[in-house]
Design an enzyme around this catalytic site. Sequence first.
Site, PDB file in Angstrom:
ATOM      1  N   LYS A  47       0.727  -1.038   0.072  1.00  0.00           N
ATOM      2  CA  LYS A  47       0.285   0.053   0.110  1.00  0.00           C
ATOM      3  C   LYS A  47       0.745   1.276   0.222  1.00  0.00           C
ATOM      4  CE  LYS A  47      -4.465  -1.394   1.608  1.00  0.00           C
ATOM      5  NZ  LYS A  47      -4.190  -2.672   2.025  1.00  0.00           N
ATOM      6  N   GLU A  90      -9.618   7.411   3.941  1.00  0.00           N
ATOM      7  CA  GLU A  90     -10.675   6.464   4.550  1.00  0.00           C
ATOM      8  C   GLU A  90      -9.968   5.301   4.743  1.00  0.00           C
ATOM      9  OE1 GLU A  90     -10.549   6.552   1.184  1.00  0.00           O
ATOM     10  OE2 GLU A  90     -10.519   4.400   1.060  1.00  0.00           O
ATOM     11  N   SER A 138       1.664  -9.708  -1.196  1.00  0.00           N
ATOM     12  CA  SER A 138       1.192  -8.703  -0.916  1.00  0.00           C
ATOM     13  C   SER A 138       1.671  -7.854   0.430  1.00  0.00           C
ATOM     14  CB  SER A 138      -0.508  -8.100  -1.185  1.00  0.00           C
ATOM     15  OG  SER A 138      -0.944  -9.195  -0.473  1.00  0.00           O
TER      16      SER A 138
END
Length: 395
Positions: A88, A110, A376
């Site tokens: 991310k 968010e 990931s």
Amino acid sequence: MLAVSESGFYGNFGGAYIPEMLHPNVEELKNNYLEIIQSPSFQEEFLSLLKDYVGRPTPLYYASRLSEKYNTNVYLKREDLCHTGAHKVNNTIGQILLAKRLGKKRIIAETGAGQHGVATATICALMGLECEVFMGKIDVARQKPNVERMKMLGAKVIEAVSGSQTLKDATNDAMRDWINNPVDTYYVIGSVVGPHPYPDMVARFQAVISEEIKKQLAEKTGKENPDYILACVGGGSNAAGAFYHFAENSEVKLIGLEAAGKGVDTGESAATTLLGKEGVLHGSRSLVMQTPDGQVVEPYSISAGLDYPGIGPVHAYLFASGRGKYFPVTDEEAMEAGLQLSRLEGIIPAIESSHALAYLEKLNAKPEEVVVVNLSGRGDKDLATYIKWIEDHKS
Ligand SMILES: *Cc1c(COP(=O)(O)O)cnc(C)c1O
């Protein structure tokens, strides 16, 4: 490349379905993002942070014991080794650098499970920017460690108390805040979702994953293209990044793995390509899990990062066109795959990533073929869930 049209569509999917009041903000972004992010000075700053702050390039690791088990060649793209523990951060660095160049002073985001909130708070700390993260009240209660992390990094966590008090409501509150603060505030979205240009922009920032895979595979095998790429799909950003530079090469099979939760027929899953219908969610047209009258269904997965009722429009397009294949993986299959990787390779994966690993069981790759699994994230955040699973499944 996964090209988006001028108006932000991938085939029938994408676009910008937003309230009138949000138009100026999204237009500003749309009119500026490409020029800024493609400029040499942006690229230099972005790549330098990816290298020295995130630790890129992440390794492409030949998992020999896993390869032996499945009688093929499995490489793991180690996004779990990124600073903050997942892919991310590639995106939050990109977007916050862009925000600075647009002259923004305040960052909002968010978050559902808190992973994107932590990645955003991290980069705001690094760049000395004010950061406010919207999070559903229920999520604040069940994701305490990430809430504490964000606060420690200097961010303010704002509880969304309307509706189901989860991600959807946090998103609504963030949008409302952005409408009210159009001049000084930038809204960081955490996956390839949202109105155009977010999906394309996020895919471009995450595309560093496939760019590295190509180089690393060429060095290791003499061939830059694998036979398969496997990646889990929540909103779809790690998968879009892993697919990006292979999309035009039809020999590379692109496989996305979605959360089937307790089973696709149980009403407790997040298997969007299987169960979703066309609809608009978070500002773009895509596949959405919904009731016949269009109410968004509350999704479920044991992994917080895959617990999302839609997928990014780029995946809806890859699915509809057949270029990508998408399969559901249950909680149980994922947990077993995560425990197996821990024992075979000494790597504890994020439960999201375990969904991609689980598909090796069904892939039936040939001995000479090359399979890249995008790992990931790392499993530290999931230890409590793994431990409980082991306790509950002692025979
Ligand atoms: C958030 C997250 C995901 C899911 O998000 P995508 O946008 O689909 O990549 C997957 N893995 C990890 C480790 C995450 O934190």
